[in-house]
Design a protein around this motif. Sequence first.
Motif, short mmCIF file in Angstrom:
data_model
loop_
_atom_site.label_atom_id
_atom_site.label_comp_id
_atom_site.label_asym_id
_atom_site.label_seq_id
_atom_site.Cartn_x
_atom_site.Cartn_y
_atom_site.Cartn_z
N ALA A 50 27.84 49.09 -10.28
CA ALA A 50 27.86 49.83 -9.27
C ALA A 50 27.23 51.36 -9.89
O ALA A 50 26.67 52.22 -9.39
CB ALA A 50 29.21 50.27 -8.84
N ILE A 51 27.71 51.62 -11.16
CA ILE A 51 27.41 52.91 -11.59
C ILE A 51 25.85 52.84 -12.00
O ILE A 51 25.09 53.79 -11.80
CB ILE A 51 28.12 53.40 -12.92
N GLY A 52 25.05 51.89 -12.53
CA GLY A 52 23.94 51.75 -12.84
C GLY A 52 23.07 51.93 -11.68
O GLY A 52 22.01 52.69 -11.99
N ARG A 138 8.65 59.60 -6.46
CA ARG A 138 7.56 58.51 -6.32
C ARG A 138 7.19 58.03 -7.58
O ARG A 138 6.78 56.88 -7.42
CB ARG A 138 6.00 59.46 -5.74
N MET A 139 7.48 58.53 -8.56
CA MET A 139 7.06 57.99 -9.82
C MET A 139 8.38 57.68 -10.63
O MET A 139 9.10 58.45 -11.36
CB MET A 139 6.15 58.77 -10.81
N MET A 140 9.02 56.75 -10.36
CA MET A 140 10.34 56.56 -10.66
C MET A 140 10.38 56.07 -12.27
O MET A 140 9.60 55.15 -12.61
CB MET A 140 10.84 55.38 -9.92
N LEU A 141 11.11 56.69 -13.01
CA LEU A 141 11.16 56.52 -14.30
C LEU A 141 12.50 55.75 -14.78
O LEU A 141 12.75 56.01 -15.89
CB LEU A 141 10.87 57.64 -15.05
N ALA A 142 13.26 55.34 -13.86
CA ALA A 142 14.33 54.73 -13.97
C ALA A 142 14.25 53.28 -14.11
O ALA A 142 13.65 52.73 -13.29
CB ALA A 142 15.67 55.16 -13.20
N SER A 143 15.04 52.67 -15.10
CA SER A 143 14.73 51.19 -15.44
C SER A 143 16.26 50.62 -15.53
O SER A 143 17.01 51.21 -16.24
CB SER A 143 14.08 50.94 -16.49
N LEU A 144 16.69 49.57 -14.65
CA LEU A 144 17.97 49.26 -14.67
C LEU A 144 18.07 47.99 -15.53
O LEU A 144 17.75 46.80 -15.19
CB LEU A 144 18.38 48.83 -13.35
N GLN A 145 18.52 48.11 -16.80
CA GLN A 145 18.35 46.95 -17.93
C GLN A 145 19.85 46.79 -18.17
O GLN A 145 19.94 45.78 -18.89
CB GLN A 145 17.80 47.24 -19.02
N THR A 146 20.73 47.16 -17.36
CA THR A 146 22.30 46.68 -17.68
C THR A 146 22.51 45.16 -17.42
O THR A 146 23.40 44.60 -18.31
CB THR A 146 23.26 47.77 -16.93
N GLY A 147 21.67 44.70 -16.63
CA GLY A 147 21.90 43.48 -16.28
C GLY A 147 21.73 42.42 -17.41
O GLY A 147 22.15 41.22 -17.66
N CYS A 341 17.65 45.61 -9.52
CA CYS A 341 17.94 44.07 -9.83
C CYS A 341 18.85 44.13 -11.17
O CYS A 341 18.53 44.74 -12.20
CB CYS A 341 16.67 43.24 -9.95
N VAL A 342 19.98 43.56 -11.00
CA VAL A 342 20.78 43.17 -12.43
C VAL A 342 20.61 41.97 -12.93
O VAL A 342 21.40 41.45 -13.80
CB VAL A 342 22.29 43.56 -12.25
N LYS A 343 19.68 41.21 -12.51
CA LYS A 343 19.36 39.81 -13.23
C LYS A 343 20.75 38.94 -13.22
O LYS A 343 20.82 38.28 -14.12
CB LYS A 343 19.00 40.07 -14.67
N CYS A 344 21.32 39.04 -11.89
CA CYS A 344 22.45 38.19 -11.98
C CYS A 344 22.02 36.68 -11.61
O CYS A 344 22.75 35.80 -11.54
CB CYS A 344 23.41 38.84 -10.83
N SER A 345 21.03 36.44 -11.00
CA SER A 345 20.51 35.14 -10.54
C SER A 345 21.02 34.45 -9.47
O SER A 345 21.20 33.26 -9.04
CB SER A 345 20.22 34.07 -11.93
N GLU A 346 22.00 35.25 -8.67
CA GLU A 346 22.77 34.74 -7.38
C GLU A 346 21.73 34.38 -6.60
O GLU A 346 21.72 33.12 -5.84
CB GLU A 346 23.44 35.77 -6.90
N CYS A 347 20.57 35.06 -6.29
CA CYS A 347 19.78 34.55 -5.36
C CYS A 347 18.90 33.33 -6.07
O CYS A 347 18.71 32.53 -4.95
CB CYS A 347 18.53 35.63 -5.21
#
Lengths: 520, 335, 416
Positions: A50-52, A138-147, A341-347
């Motif tokens: 959630a926080i990520g 427009r130039m998003m520099l955030a990367s969610l790697q917490t997963g 995407c938190v790379k949970c592989s649920e999909c």
Amino acid sequence: MRITTARRIAQAFFFALFVWLCVVATVGTRLWQWRGWPIRWFLELDPLVAIGTALTTRSLFPALFWALATIALTILLGRVFCGWVCPLGSIHHFVGWLAWRSRPLKRRIEGNRYHRAQAVKYCLLAALLAAAVLPVGRMMLASLQTGLLDPIPLVNRSFNLAVLSIADLATGKWTGAGRFYSGAGLVGAVFLALVLLNVAVPRFYCRFICPLGALLGIIGRGAPWAIGARRAKCTECGVCDLNCEGACNPMGPIRLSECLMCMNCMDDCPSGEPIGYGPRPSPSGEITSPGMSRREFVVSVAAGLAVAPLARLGGATAGDWPAGMIRPPGAVAEEEFLARCVKCSECVRVCPTNVLQPAGLSWGWEALWTPALNNRIGTSGCQANCIACGHACPTGAIRPLTLDEKLGRGDFEPAGPIRIGLAYVDRGRCLPWAMERPCIVCEETCPVSPKAIHLEEAEQTTREGATVRLQRPVVDPARCTGCGVCEHECPMSGLRAIRVTADNETRDRSHAVLLHHEHQ
Amino acid sequence: MNPPGTGPEPVATRREFFLRGLRAGAAVAATGGLAAWLWNRHPPGDFGRAQASDPRKDFSVRSAGPRIAIATGRDRAAMLRRALAAVGGIERFIARGDRVMLKVNAAFATPAILGATTHPDLVAELARLCRAAGAESVIVTDNPINAPESCFELTGIGAAARAAGADVFVPRPGSFRAGTLPGGRLIRDWPVLEEPFAGITKLIGVAPVKGHQRAGASMTIKNWYGLLGGRRNQFHQDIDGIIVELAMLVRPTLVVLDGTDSMMTNGPTGGSLADLKATNTLIVTTDPVAADACGATLLGKSFRDLPYLVRAGELGLGTTDFESLHPARVPAQAS
Amino acid sequence: MGDAESAACKAHCPLQELVLRRPKVLSLRGITNAMRRGGPPGWAPVAGQFMHSFWQTMRRCGHGQSISSQSVGWPSCRLPTGMQRSKARSPGPGERAIAACALAVLAAVLAGVCIQQARFDPAVVMSAAGPPAAAATTMPGLLERWPAGLLPMSGAEAFSPGTLSDKIDGKADLYLSAGFVSLNDQRVALTGGSGSWMEVLVFDMGVPANAFSVYSSQRRPNAADAGIADYSYEADNELCLVHGRYYVELVCSDSSDAARRAAETLARAFVGATKVADHANIGAEQALFPPEGLIAGSIALVPSDVFGFDRLKNVFVARYRDGGNEVTLFAANRGGPDGAAREAAEIRSFFVVDCGGRETPAPPAPPGASIIDLGGSFEAVFSAGPYVAGVHQAPDLGSAQRWLAVLSRRITGGRQ
């Protein structure tokens, strides 16, 4: 009933529930299938997810409101989630207990002493959150790697792709028979390594690596109640460390951000009285700091801030976007996708045709274990009437579509169906194009109506001198949705003669091929 | 190893406990409030959605009325001066303190004599005249197809602009902003050049007369293609549509259509002097549709041969019957 | 325990002593070393020594319950024994209350999860807000939209007389000889997770009579009238109907109730939506056949190759029960007496010449009738006015005469 007994029951309960929710994650209406089972509940409870995502998208995906429950629980009671709920924690606890129960007491007590390296998990948390925090635009520099390291996505991924698949080799019932997951070996190996690390130090992962534990430790260190030791009866024998899961030193100044609330110290204390659970502060002192020095914090944050910009230097989200990476229908544009995407592989798990696969490193390391279609694996391409992946995704990286939106019907008729790619015929490999043999499997199996593949008649003289009338497939880009059924059914089973690339996908206008489609 | 504290045993007072409880409760409430505020604030896909602004650029000087002057000759600078004088003088359009944008055609990195780009003589003279009329600054820009720096240099436009006291603005990816043209089908959430337009008060388009394989001709309206960013080559699937929308997008103060040497074949890139024909004409007008209609005659066509022009006329974006504007014809003088 | 080692512990706890002083015995390495030293025969002394120490512990500390004797000689006593397990460490009321609360929370979670599982996820239902909007069909002018609850599974295919055999192979002859014009074929799925689907075949037969003929000649024996359209029947997993010049077959993937209901809904929708110039009506021909003994629903129009005679086309046939046997009566309207008489003669000649039958003596009535003995069965044919009619495959002469009389009375009686 002892509190430790309640804790063990809770751990067993949540672990069993977790495994059950993994087993039922198959689209279907039977009791052992998806039905209404809340299969992504553990992911929704995870505050780091959630926080990520709140940091990267400046917004809270509605399903993740559950994380408030975990945060409230932690603020009030401490790291109860770690000791009572977390399924990965329970696995580590159990394996650690198995590996250490037969060792000498002295060795066990030493193994549960606080180690300075327990501050590493806070550094990892700082780095991961720093990678998520740069401005969105427009130039998003955030990367969610917490997963990668967050325990709930990690255990979800490991169980769904590797552990249950291995356990299922005999019956083929739990994960759906004959399913493959590319790269599951790596996922399983990482999981195995983390579990085996408990032989070196009990709860190695929980103490040294887990960023969620770090987060909960920081949130929970202000709880009104905590474990404490009264000096009056304490003989300082140190046996409270015998089964201390968090290595938090309950006897002395207790490290509040390390205590997992396992309550084992209360059971182990031979005197019975000194260690207890009550209002803070502990009479024998407490340490609220996580133990991370300022220098370590700054270095971690700096490293984290550099992650996303460094990852984007190659242009993987700009001009050099990988055309072979076909995202699921309903996926948002790539930069936002990598922020959700938190790379949970649920999909990957619920996809009924097994066509969704976790990506490897070939499309950039940021995309590791994110979902992409591989039309050669599974029972067919992306089924037209299926919307499972979007409804399984806990963060909205794949939007939960309605069938109307996916197929471009009803209100969505002007917009047309959602396209995930475009098929193209490899005329050098196609049987009627290159090999003088009839075949129209791709045209027959194309599921859209009217078909996106039509046939051109041609007469050809074979090498024997006979004249054959061949029907040759031609793709219409205005109708093709990129579902991949044609690629899956193509009889050239090595390198298919009709293949799908991510061109013309609706999720990103800059990937468009056609200016207009039928519907616009 | 971890000896307990040596001082007197701290006692948890009820007050302290109450405060801690209060703090915890406040923390929970604050988190809940934050969660409620962020709840679905940006639904998935929000960032891809059109946060587009209205990209239209209207720099027309209504008070001047529709005017057109057609000059003939070989000396571009002289023709420009005479034509400007014939439409009422540059002072009618450029006032003291104006910031003027010259939108040139610098699409290709080819030498000026090949006629694929705006001639530097025109750029220099126009910039000089603007400054003489009191313009505070003159900016020359285009979004080229080839590499920007080499385009402005090899065409000679960069040097000419700087010599006349104008600045050259080379667009970067961040210079564009998403725009949706009201009434447009194609320019929807499409990057349009914005950065150099900050503070601009007058816009003059300067383009050569060229034939075009797809559109039939590339003249003053197609010149605005250089304001589009992104993968704009897609628009070639509907070239007439996009040119019409460009006419809706931009209302300039003036356009200068250079027909001194018109590119008759192999447009728009040309590549050989044999592609050019000396048509010895320069057109200055407030109405780009009229300019293109007149320029079509230089290519041996009528405006009816250019579908985009017909459509633009139908939509009322200008006058295809340029004769009805009473063009001031300024012949060459022996000076 | 290092620096914090308590002398008091050591003094009181023999197990501690055991651990500290003789780890070689109690640790795995100790055992294996001992075994290696002693070899297999040395196992017994080691085990004996260990059991002795173990028993000492058991006896001395009397602390039975924590010592686990599950694995051989592996005491896993968690506490330094000798010190009594403090009785005060039984859980207090507060602890019990918290434990009870925790279990209550678990129960609530379990209840919540079980309640939630009955509310199907939209992905499982395959629709987020009620049934999906009706999808367009590819039969413009006939049925524009599929009724709610049906989703096309694939595109529609159209077949012309030249390509009909690609679809239905040998059966194509039946349709082609009955004036087939075109076929629109599509599969639709039932929504709602039942997994059923049906194939919708709409045959344009040109005129209602043709539609009726292919309908009736394929009518399944156990079919029941469905009461839809001009003519319709339902059998197991099929619903077939005639509506004007269209013959529609709805073939379901299973014979479930849901599939049957969906087929009926679709059939009614089709009939409601499709305008036809004129409807199939065999009332006139139906009246030709006597009702006694008629097998319900067996009146059929055979379009061609009737009784194997390739020149005989468009004849109405009906099956009758005759005692334990079945007999077929046939009749056709040839427009005028000449045509009827000519055809009766042709039929007679077909049976006699081509089939090698023997004509029996002329029956009394009707005039001009013939009865032919084919060896195993009897055929009869006559003409009356514009009608040619007769009996097919009667089991014996008496039956042939009887049915001939009944039929001719019916036909000629109706004319007067």
